[in-house]
Design a protein around this motif. Structure first.
Motif, PDB file in Angstrom:
ATOM      1  N   UNK A 195      27.829 -16.718 -29.456  1.00 49.42           N
ATOM      2  CA  UNK A 195      27.113 -15.621 -28.812  1.00 49.42           C
ATOM      3  C   UNK A 195      28.088 -14.632 -28.178  1.00 49.42           C
ATOM      4  N   UNK A 196      29.127 -15.152 -27.542  1.00 43.27           N
ATOM      5  CA  UNK A 196      30.103 -14.251 -26.921  1.00 43.27           C
ATOM      6  C   UNK A 196      30.925 -13.513 -27.979  1.00 43.27           C
TER       7      UNK A 196
ATOM      8  N   UNK B  91      38.259 -14.387 -30.823  1.00 46.51           N
ATOM      9  CA  UNK B  91      38.097 -15.685 -31.484  1.00 46.51           C
ATOM     10  C   UNK B  91      39.396 -16.484 -31.505  1.00 46.51           C
ATOM     11  N   UNK B  92      40.526 -15.821 -31.686  1.00 47.06           N
ATOM     12  CA  UNK B  92      41.786 -16.537 -31.875  1.00 47.06           C
ATOM     13  C   UNK B  92      42.484 -16.827 -30.549  1.00 47.06           C
ATOM     14  N   UNK B  93      42.498 -15.868 -29.640  1.00 45.47           N
ATOM     15  CA  UNK B  93      43.157 -16.088 -28.353  1.00 45.47           C
ATOM     16  C   UNK B  93      42.374 -17.105 -27.532  1.00 45.47           C
ATOM     17  N   UNK B  94      42.901 -17.424 -26.400  1.00 46.82           N
ATOM     18  CA  UNK B  94      42.214 -18.367 -25.508  1.00 46.82           C
ATOM     19  C   UNK B  94      40.833 -17.809 -25.203  1.00 46.82           C
ATOM     20  N   UNK B  95      39.825 -18.385 -25.798  1.00 45.85           N
ATOM     21  CA  UNK B  95      38.481 -17.808 -25.855  1.00 45.85           C
ATOM     22  C   UNK B  95      37.896 -17.409 -24.502  1.00 45.85           C
ATOM     23  N   UNK B  96      37.769 -18.264 -23.546  1.00 46.87           N
ATOM     24  CA  UNK B  96      37.111 -17.782 -22.313  1.00 46.87           C
ATOM     25  C   UNK B  96      37.928 -16.687 -21.627  1.00 46.87           C
ATOM     26  N   UNK B  97      39.232 -16.811 -21.673  1.00 42.34           N
ATOM     27  CA  UNK B  97      40.095 -15.810 -21.051  1.00 42.34           C
ATOM     28  C   UNK B  97      40.009 -14.471 -21.790  1.00 42.34           C
ATOM     29  N   UNK B  98      39.908 -14.507 -23.117  1.00 39.32           N
ATOM     30  CA  UNK B  98      39.871 -13.264 -23.889  1.00 39.32           C
ATOM     31  C   UNK B  98      38.591 -12.463 -23.633  1.00 39.32           C
TER      32      UNK B  98
END
Length: 105
Positions: free
Chosen positions: A25-26, A49-56
């Protein structure tokens, strides 16, 4: 003790399912938000999607443009001859055939 293990497995599976749903969803939200703001939505989607997801997602919230891109609208004006509403894109009034001069919005 065996029932506790089964219950723990069910809650673990539910938690993983909720995180997966929130993840996708995010990703969709970041893609759609970037598209609406006139940014390259594929790049934003891949970065989120590739980077640290919650932080991105948090980084995108602070780095995104403040305003959304304005869509072109087919605005209308009044014909000076007949007074009917016409598109600003036309040169001649489709109702009376007179040229459009000094349109009023």
């Amino acid at each position: 003790m065996d029932n506790f293990g089964m219950l723990s497995d069910v809650f673990t599976q539910m938690a993983v399912g909720i995180v997966v749903i929130f993840y996708f969803t995010s990703l969709y939200w970041a893609y759609d938000d970037a598209r609406k703001r006139g940014r390259n939505s594929i790049k934003v989607l891949l970065l989120v999607a590739i980077l640290a997801w919650p932080l991105s997602i948090i980084v995108w919230l602070f780095m995104r443009p403040r305003t959304k891109r304005k869509r072109r609208s087919n605005r209308s004006c009044k014909c000076q001859s007949c007074g009917r509403g016409i598109s600003t894109m036309v040169v001649l009034c489709p109702y009376c055939g007179k040229p459009k001069t000094n349109p009023t919005l």
